[in-house]
Write an enzyme that holds these catalytic residues in place. Structure first.
Site, PDB file in Angstrom:
ATOM      1  N   GLU A 262      36.435  49.363  34.829  1.00 45.54           N
ATOM      2  CA  GLU A 262      36.858  49.609  36.213  1.00 45.54           C
ATOM      3  C   GLU A 262      36.469  51.020  36.665  1.00 45.54           C
ATOM      4  OE1 GLU A 262      41.142  49.961  38.620  1.00 45.54           O
ATOM      5  OE2 GLU A 262      41.057  49.887  36.427  1.00 45.54           O
ATOM      6  N   LYS A 325      38.512  44.258  45.064  1.00 44.77           N
ATOM      7  CA  LYS A 325      39.798  43.886  44.479  1.00 44.77           C
ATOM      8  C   LYS A 325      40.777  43.426  45.552  1.00 44.77           C
ATOM      9  CE  LYS A 325      43.466  45.549  41.468  1.00 44.77           C
ATOM     10  NZ  LYS A 325      44.222  46.712  40.999  1.00 44.77           N
ATOM     11  N   CYS A 380      41.517  45.739  37.053  1.00 43.13           N
ATOM     12  CA  CYS A 380      42.762  46.441  36.738  1.00 43.13           C
ATOM     13  C   CYS A 380      43.861  45.435  36.387  1.00 43.13           C
ATOM     14  CB  CYS A 380      43.158  47.350  37.898  1.00 43.13           C
ATOM     15  SG  CYS A 380      44.531  48.482  37.540  1.00 43.13           S
TER      16      CYS A 380
END
Length: 511
Positions: A262, A325, A380
């Site tokens: 990430e 995301k 994440c």
């Protein structure tokens, strides 16, 4: 309260050690028994307030002992989260106690109340279902296969049904309650356990007999960049150098794609700065595409929006379609009501807020060995949420990929807990899962949630640099019951609890 305190403390300790690490999974069905036995042994002798206080003390101690590592990022946020979730746990356990006083057997009230608690923490204020009880059984491969029917919550039910049975048996043996409810509770718990194991054995046999259509070789780079280095622009060249070193090591293994974690790239790739020139040169030199996390921004409605993204940079040095995301971490990636309550930024270290993506995007790669492979990115903590994995599976993902940076949390239980819960997404969707992390735990898990590859050094899985090479089988896609119907079991549990509570209230009024 004093008489209930030993049971509360004992249960808090048992609940903590049942989760990673140390992951003493076999304690999970017994963890709440000391507290429950204390409050149910003589229910008429204690008040509702004392029961709630004991349950809250237990829940708060358990949450704080299990999630203290969040304090590395925000102490205030960690305290607020733990103490708030403890209120929900205490409320559920107290409601279960109240229902038993109204004639509802514990084998019904406790599972319904506990599953409702897990439903609330899974969805309230974006949700944080980190300590769902089912995650403790991650090492029990056969027992967790029912997750393809009801998610991790099905496993939680089996465990809490066992807790209710043991508690009722102890109450019966001490003369606090009749034996008939205990026998019923033992029968239900035994049937749930036997059924889950039988189903798991059948599923594992079926999965192991099914031959893969193809396989893809990949490598995950774990650069182990400390947080103070990762976010210092003066050290961007060093960050890229560390990634490049392990990438070249991985390229020697003749893999189809290399994964970085990430926001592995410093700065913004499309600004064609240091990250752009380093990465494009690396991809051209190795001839291997790179799937990586990166920060991006774009212009929407006359304003700049920032995203936590992932994309594949092909051998032509051009980035493919990016995934932004969708499920952001509150106080980690955005501050709620920031415009109206600016003081909330004091509890978080972030300087600005990301904006959420609007849809799932598959990262597709054409390979000579495996043909076209579709990766479903989970960035994440997105792998904490079953619905995110379901979205990626429904979109057609062949492999789930979790890109994460748990470097904030060092070698605390946090990264180990994260790794354990991540593998449930593989079971729920019957897709292999690969985790590329900054500092651990980097691993690959098969469709049954079994960890097949893990980056380790003398037993240590965090705060180390290296690369993990894995050959990932790709099977014909299937849609599991859980992927098709979502958290139906949580909805059913909430309905049962509400109906039981209403019935108990009506009986009290009629009496």
């Amino acid at each position: 309260m004093t008489a209930l305190l030993p049971g509360a403390v004992c249960s808090a300790v048992l609940m903590t050690v049942a989760f990673p690490k140390p992951a003493l999974w076999f304690l999970a069905p017994f963890a709440l028994v000391p507290l429950l036995f204390a409050i149910h042994r003589k229910p008429a002798a204690v008040s509702c307030a004392r029961v709630f206080a004991a349950c809250y003390a237990c829940a708060a101690a358990w949450q704080l002992a299990s999630l203290w590592w969040i304090g590395y990022v925000t102490i205030a946020g960690m305290l607020a989260l733990c103490l708030f979730v403890a209120l929900i746990v205490a409320g559920a356990l107290t409601l279960s106690w109240w229902l038993t006083r109204r004639g509802v057997p514990l084998w019904l009230s406790l599972p319904a109340a506990w599953m409702t608690y897990e439903a609330v923490v899974s969805y309230l204020m974006t949700g944080f279902p980190w300590l769902a009880l089912g995650y403790t059984w991650q090492p029990r491969t056969a027992a967790i296969q029912i997750a393809d029917l009801a998610g991790v919550y099905g496993v939680s039910f089996v465990i809490i049904a066992g807790t209710a049975a043991v508690t009722q048996l102890l109450c019966a043996l001490t003369g606090s309650s009749p034996f008939r409810p205990a026998v019923t509770a033992l029968a239900i718990a035994g049937a749930a356990m036997a059924g889950s194991l039988a189903y798991g054995a059948a599923r594992l046999g079926e999965l192991d007999r099914e031959a893969p259509e193809r396989s893809i070789a990949l490598a995950c780079v774990q650069a182990n960049i400390p947080s103070n280095v990762k976010h210092d622009p003066r050290l961007d060249a060093d960050v890229l150098r560390r990634h490049a070193y392990w990438t070249c090591e991985a390229a020697a293994s003749n893999v189809d794609v290399i994964l970085w974690s990430e926001t592995a790239l410093p700065g913004y790739f499309h600004e064609r700065g240091l990250s752009y020139h380093t990465v494009t040169g690396l991809v051209r030199r190795t001839g291997i595409p790179l799937l990586t996390g990166m920060a991006t921004y774009d212009y929407r409605n006359g304003a700049i929006t920032y995203h936590n993204s992932a994309c594949i940079i092909g051998t032509n040095a051009l980035p493919g379609t990016a995934y932004d995301k969708m499920h952001l971490v509150v106080f980690g990636e955005y501050v709620p009501f920031e415009k109206y309550l600016p003081f909330l930024k004091l509890v978080t270290p972030i300087e600005g807020s990301f904006s959420a993506g609007s849809r799932p995007v598959l990262l597709e790669l054409d390979t000579a060995r495996a043909g076209r492979v579709s990766f479903g990115p989970l960035i994440c903590f997105e792998d904490v949420f079953g619905y995110m994995a379901r979205l990626m599976a429904s979109a057609g993902a062949d492999i789930l990929v979790n890109l994460t940076n748990d470097g904030w949390f060092r070698s605390s239980p946090g990264p180990y807990q994260h790794a354990a819960l991540s593998t449930f997404r593989a079971v729920e969707t019957r897709r292999p899962l690969v985790r590329a992390t900054n500092s651990g735990v980097t691993l690959a898990a098969d469709r049954a949630g079994r960890i097949t590859h893990v980056l380790t050094d003398a037993g240590r899985r965090t705060e180390l640099a290296g690369m993990l090479v894995a050959d990932i089988p790709v099977h014909a896609p299937r849609t599991t019951f859980y992927a098709a119907h979502g958290d139906w079991f949580l909805v059913l549990s909430c309905i049962v609890l509400v109906a039981t509570t209403i019935a108990a209230c009506l009986r009290r009024v009629q009496a």
